[in-house]
Design an enzyme around this catalytic site. Structure first.
Site, mmCIF file in Angstrom:
data_model
loop_
_atom_site.group_PDB
_atom_site.id
_atom_site.type_symbol
_atom_site.label_atom_id
_atom_site.label_comp_id
_atom_site.label_asym_id
_atom_site.label_seq_id
_atom_site.Cartn_x
_atom_site.Cartn_y
_atom_site.Cartn_z
ATOM 1 N N LYS A 1 -37.897 17.760 -14.569
ATOM 2 C CA LYS A 1 -38.188 19.145 -14.156
ATOM 3 C C LYS A 1 -38.996 19.854 -15.235
ATOM 4 O O LYS A 1 -39.947 20.583 -14.937
ATOM 5 C CB LYS A 1 -36.878 19.907 -13.909
ATOM 6 C CG LYS A 1 -36.001 19.320 -12.819
ATOM 7 C CD LYS A 1 -34.608 19.965 -12.823
ATOM 8 C CE LYS A 1 -33.612 19.155 -12.029
ATOM 9 N NZ LYS A 1 -32.205 19.524 -12.315
ATOM 10 N N LYS B 1 -28.062 21.548 -19.628
ATOM 11 C CA LYS B 1 -27.455 20.404 -18.933
ATOM 12 C C LYS B 1 -25.967 20.482 -19.193
ATOM 13 O O LYS B 1 -25.523 21.325 -19.983
ATOM 14 C CB LYS B 1 -28.006 19.084 -19.470
ATOM 15 C CG LYS B 1 -28.025 19.003 -21.010
ATOM 16 C CD LYS B 1 -28.598 17.697 -21.547
ATOM 17 C CE LYS B 1 -30.081 17.635 -21.464
ATOM 18 N NZ LYS B 1 -30.599 16.547 -20.662
ATOM 19 N N ARG B 2 -25.179 19.627 -18.531
ATOM 20 C CA ARG B 2 -23.755 19.602 -18.858
ATOM 21 C C ARG B 2 -23.561 19.389 -20.361
ATOM 22 O O ARG B 2 -24.356 18.683 -20.999
ATOM 23 C CB ARG B 2 -23.051 18.478 -18.084
ATOM 24 C CG ARG B 2 -22.888 18.773 -16.619
ATOM 25 C CD ARG B 2 -22.064 20.023 -16.383
ATOM 26 N NE ARG B 2 -20.676 19.785 -16.652
ATOM 27 C CZ ARG B 2 -19.732 19.639 -15.713
ATOM 28 N NH1 ARG B 2 -20.036 19.748 -14.448
ATOM 29 N NH2 ARG B 2 -18.473 19.413 -16.067
ATOM 30 N N THR C 1 -32.549 13.894 -15.002
ATOM 31 C CA THR C 1 -33.553 14.448 -14.092
ATOM 32 C C THR C 1 -34.048 15.783 -14.620
ATOM 33 O O THR C 1 -35.150 16.214 -14.277
ATOM 34 C CB THR C 1 -32.993 14.640 -12.670
ATOM 35 O OG1 THR C 1 -31.729 15.312 -12.769
ATOM 36 C CG2 THR C 1 -32.815 13.316 -11.965
ATOM 37 N N HIS D 1 -24.563 4.924 -11.516
ATOM 38 C CA HIS D 1 -25.071 6.078 -12.272
ATOM 39 C C HIS D 1 -24.663 6.093 -13.733
ATOM 40 O O HIS D 1 -25.067 6.996 -14.463
ATOM 41 C CB HIS D 1 -24.574 7.384 -11.647
ATOM 42 C CG HIS D 1 -25.347 7.798 -10.438
ATOM 43 N ND1 HIS D 1 -26.466 8.580 -10.513
ATOM 44 C CD2 HIS D 1 -25.167 7.516 -9.128
ATOM 45 C CE1 HIS D 1 -26.941 8.781 -9.300
ATOM 46 N NE2 HIS D 1 -26.175 8.141 -8.435
ATOM 47 N N LYS E 1 -24.771 13.733 -24.764
ATOM 48 C CA LYS E 1 -26.031 14.479 -24.625
ATOM 49 C C LYS E 1 -26.418 15.185 -25.931
ATOM 50 O O LYS E 1 -27.534 15.666 -26.080
ATOM 51 C CB LYS E 1 -25.918 15.487 -23.483
ATOM 52 C CG LYS E 1 -25.811 14.821 -22.100
ATOM 53 C CD LYS E 1 -25.673 15.870 -21.005
ATOM 54 C CE LYS E 1 -25.484 15.281 -19.623
ATOM 55 N NZ LYS E 1 -26.765 14.894 -18.980
HETATM 56 C C1 LIG Z 1 -31.216 18.858 -12.893
HETATM 57 C C2 LIG Z 1 -29.903 19.464 -13.114
HETATM 58 C C3 LIG Z 1 -28.942 18.794 -13.864
HETATM 59 C C4 LIG Z 1 -29.201 17.459 -14.521
HETATM 60 O O1 LIG Z 1 -29.745 17.693 -15.796
HETATM 61 P P1 LIG Z 1 -29.826 16.508 -16.881
HETATM 62 O O2 LIG Z 1 -30.624 17.150 -17.969
HETATM 63 O O3 LIG Z 1 -30.548 15.387 -16.228
HETATM 64 O O4 LIG Z 1 -28.449 16.188 -17.277
HETATM 65 C C5 LIG Z 1 -27.724 19.400 -14.059
HETATM 66 N N1 LIG Z 1 -27.447 20.608 -13.531
HETATM 67 C C6 LIG Z 1 -28.356 21.292 -12.812
HETATM 68 C C7 LIG Z 1 -27.994 22.627 -12.273
HETATM 69 C C8 LIG Z 1 -29.610 20.740 -12.571
HETATM 70 O O5 LIG Z 1 -30.489 21.429 -11.831
#
Ligand SMILES: *Cc1c(COP(=O)(O)O)cnc(C)c1O
Length: 794
Positions: free
Chosen positions: A639, A527-528, A635, A339, A533
């Site tokens: 979304k 996101k985190r 991911t 990952h 990022k």
């Molecule tokens: C999808 C998701 C992530 C991953 O987000 P990235 O933008 O790919 O880092 C992190 N936290 C939650 C709650 C998510 O639903």
């Protein structure tokens, strides 16, 4: 099964009485939620038993997905949709005067994960069941999930996530299936008790299992430790030291923690999971040699990589096999997903810790390493440097990624570019040695949660437009391409987006007393929080836009709402400063009358699955701006795309595949490319200072971090200034700054043509089917696990 409203109503009222001794009028929302859950359990019970029976009867191969994290979110709605009763039940509840949304809110979002990795595991379970594939999850039942984030005076404050305080109606404790997990030295044995969560297929009869293990003292051990001698305190201490193993999720996903408790968690998960799998295998098939034919074990990152030596241990010490046969069975069974390529995240355990906690596993790992290096020697005679670089134990550490690669038959990356970087860069030597092991499986997301559940209005529009087949075959979303330029379709699409934006605005108003303008561009980065990022880059361009508006109050911009959400690891000070900066910008900009509402900034606290389900459908722009090469896949990007938000992004992770799917005209790409980043870093030529000296906009925004223009005084954000101006610069915020501003100007220009914007959104939705995890899991099933669907009859 309660498919008629009246039938459901009677059952619901009866269940309330039976469970709580209360009438509908007396019952609390929590009581009603529990009654609803209990009706779901009625439905599931029979099908679950049935599924397991048929799995045994048919003897088909099963896959077990081992993950230290499962970020499930709420399950009630997923169950009702899977059962096909949601609409009827929701209507019936409404007729009884019960607000379904209020019942949904009773469920504590199950946050047993940090972010993308844990959410991926949850999406995969959903897809396995939807595809009628015999696949199960194996994880830890943490008593406390990822911390709850509060923002106080702009700072992140962490609170424990006591998600089990009202119980968990979806779990089944199976004490009769408990197993003993043995640690070395003085630590002794602990009891691993499974709590099973049913994973329901969508519109089929499959019920798979997510088995989460909880650590408890073994009775014998408790007595033995101390009760006999009347030393109660010692016994209690022992109890807590055991329970500590499944007490809390580690809140950091990008740095490995060389902590003893973390290693205990990893071994606990792996040993309990494998013992339970082998017990089933022996019962079903008798012959342990059938293992790779009947079982696939997948390890999600290296956290469960102890599966390799643990399986070896059991096959040799308990089943009496010789090394070679055990090794063949082990590597034939285990597969591994990488990952990350970030060195600070690569796990390595100090040998002394490893050896004292897991003495037998250490012997086995040592032997694996000896034999591995011996084989390498035959392949590369005399090439000591290469062998040293590939060794599994070296410099006093066990390197978990090396163990995982050596011990698996398949190693996959999670996006095309990520897999290429693994092959060419990080794992180059392993790729040269065993190229056939390496393959790509681009991540995915379940469209059932991220489209059907999160955005029912959009789902209805899609079904009205192209029919319902996309729900089973998400690539059928492609058929939307014929409506991309269709004005009535565009209008309905825009109306749905506006509706979701208005809903988010109402939420923000109620919680933060801030007015958001649904006509503005909702520009979102959730996101985190992590330097790679680059939320900081986003903050800097907000500062730049604010500067321009201050200089020229008549500047013609489309009003924008900048939305942030995300948690920082508690010990990650720089990331916490970024949160503070965003909140400082919000305080300044939202309260500046000269801006007149044309910019708004909001940081939504406590990001998690449930909040994401509200924010993502309400977004116009998806910020996916990681430094190229650093985000393995992402991911969140998928979304947003599926919900018709347009990506502003770097050529990183799955952004590249999104670009390929939608075409250059339907995405805003900017910034350095991965090869450039890798090349510059390799030559140590980042040198961000020249930009500070040559680009006045860079100079202005960085200076503003320390000149007292922000609340908190000139020192509050000095760490960010020092990081940007005096740091190594290996995340390239300043180098990408101008290109990022340019991309945002293109967004502004394009958004003014509302039809063109709607068409872009439509193309994104139409092309998102390939990012359904159904597609991804289908590829794992064929390419790695070699499993087939097992349809379950009534
Ligand atoms: C999808 C998701 C992530 C991953 O987000 P990235 O933008 O790919 O880092 C992190 N936290 C939650 C709650 C998510 O639903």
């Amino acid at each position: 099964m309660l498919r008629e409203k009246e039938e459901f109503k009677a059952a619901f009222i009866e269940r309330l009485q039976a469970l709580h001794g209360k009438s509908l009028e007396e019952a609390s929302a929590q009581n009603k939620y529990a009654a609803l859950g209990s009706l779901v359990r009625d439905y599931i019970g029979k099908r679950w038993v049935n599924t397991n029976k048929q799995y045994v009867a048919k003897g088909e191969k099963q896959v077990y997905y081992f993950s230290i994290e499962f970020l499930l979110g709420r399950l009630l709605d997923t169950y009702l949709r899977g059962m096909g009763v949601r609409d009827v039940w929701v209507e019936a509840l409404a007729e009884l005067g019960v607000d379904y949304a209020e019942l949904e809110d009773q469920e504590h979002d199950a946050g047993l994960g940090n972010g993308g990795l844990g959410r991926l595991a949850a999406c995969f379970l959903d897809s396995l069941a939807a595809l009628e594939l015999p696949g199960h999850g194996c994880g830890i039942r943490y008593k406390y999930g990822l911390f709850e984030q509060k923002i106080i005076d702009g700072d992140q404050v962490e609170h424990p996530d006591n998600w089990l305080k009202n119980g968990n109606i979806w779990e089944y404790r199976k004490i009769d299936k408990a197993v003993r997990v043995e640690f070395g030295g003085s630590f002794g044995a602990v009891l691993a008790v499974p709590y099973d969560i049913p994973i329901l297929g969508f519109g089929n009869n499959t019920v798979n299992t997510l088995r989460l293990w909880s650590a408890e003292p073994t009775e014998g051990e408790m007595d033995f430790a101390s009760f006999n001698q009347g030393n109660y305190l010692k016994a209690v201490e022992y109890k807590y030291s055991v329970e500590a193993i499944s007490e809390i999720l580690y809140p950091d996903d990008t740095h490995y923690e060389g902590r003893l408790l973390r290693l205990k968690q990893q071994y606990f998960l792996v040993s309990a999971g494998i013992q339970s799998i082998l017990r089933t295998l022996r019962r079903k098939h008798g012959d342990i040699r059938l293992l790779p034919e009947k079982v696939a074990i997948h390890i999600n990152d290296t956290h469960p990589a102890l599966a390799v030596p643990e399986l070896m241990r059991i096959l040799m010490d308990e089943e009496g096999l010789g090394w070679d046969e055990a090794w063949q069975l082990t590597t034939g069974t285990i597969s591994y997903t990488n990952h990350t390529i970030m060195p600070e995240a690569l796990e390595k355990w100090p040998i002394d810790i490893f050896q004292s906690l897991l003495p037998r596993l250490w012997e086995i790992v040592h032997e694996i390493n000896e034999r591995f290096c011996h084989d390498l020697w035959h392949f590369y005679p005399g090439d000591w440097d290469r062998i040293a670089a590939m060794a599994i134990t070296a410099d006093g550490f066990v390197k978990m990624a090396h163990l995982a690669v050596a011990g698996s038959h398949s190693v996959n990356g999670v996006a095309k570019i990520h897999t290429e970087i693994l092959k060419k860069d990080c794992m180059k030597l392993f790729y040269q040695y065993t190229p056939y092991k390496f393959n790509n499986k681009t991540n995915g997301i379940t469209h059932r949660r991220w489209l059907m559940k999160a955005n029912p209005g959009l789902a209805s529009l899609i079904t009205d437009t192209i029919g319902p087949s996309w729900m089973r075959h998400p690539t059928d979303l492609n058929r939307l391409q014929y409506f991309v330029a269709d004005a009535p379709f565009q209008e309905r699409l825009a109306a749905i987006k506006r509706d979701r934006k208005a809903a988010l605005a109402r939420f923000v108003k109620a919680k933060y007393e801030l007015d958001l303008d649904p006509e503005s561009i909702f520009d979102t980065q959730v996101k985190r929080i992590h330097v790679y990022k680059r939320q900081l880059l986003n903050a800097l361009r907000i500062m730049e836009l604010y500067n321009r508006l201050k200089e020229n109050p008549r500047l013609d911009i489309v009003p924008r709402t900048f939305i942030f959400s995300g948690k920082a690891a508690p010990s990650y000070l720089l990331a916490k400063k970024v949160i503070k900066l965003v909140n400082a910008l919000a305080a300044v900009i939202n309260n500046d009358p000269a801006i007149n509402g044309r910019m708004k900034v909001i940081f939504l606290e406590n990001y998690g699955v449930t909040l994401a389900e509200m924010i993502i459908p309400a977004s116009d722009v998806s910020e996916q701006i990681s430094t190229a090469s650093k985000e393995a896949s992402g991911t969140g990007n998928m979304k947003f795309m599926m919900n018709g938000a347009v990506t502003v992004g770097t050529l990183d992770g799955a952004n590249i595949e999104i670009r390929d799917a939608v075409g250059d005209d339907n995405i805003f790409i900017f910034g350095l490319k991965a090869e450039e980043v890798i090349e510059i870093c390799a030559n140590d030529q980042c040198n961000p200072r020249y930009l500070y000296q040559t680009d006045p906009r860079v100079r202005q925004v960085t200076e503003q971090l320390i000149d007292g223009s922000l609340p908190g005084g000139p020192d509050e954000f000095r760490p960010l200034y020092d990081y940007l101006v005096h740091g190594k610069g290996d995340f390239f915020e300043l180098q990408d700054f101008a290109a990022y501003l340019d991309a945002q100007a293109r967004v502004d220009a394009r958004f003014r043509d509302r039809r063109a914007w709607a068409a872009m959104a439509a193309v994104n939705i139409a092309r998102s089917g390939q990012f359904s995890s159904d597609h991804t899991v289908g590829e794992y099933a064929v390419g790695i696990w070699n499993i087939r669907p097992v349809p379950i009859g009534e």
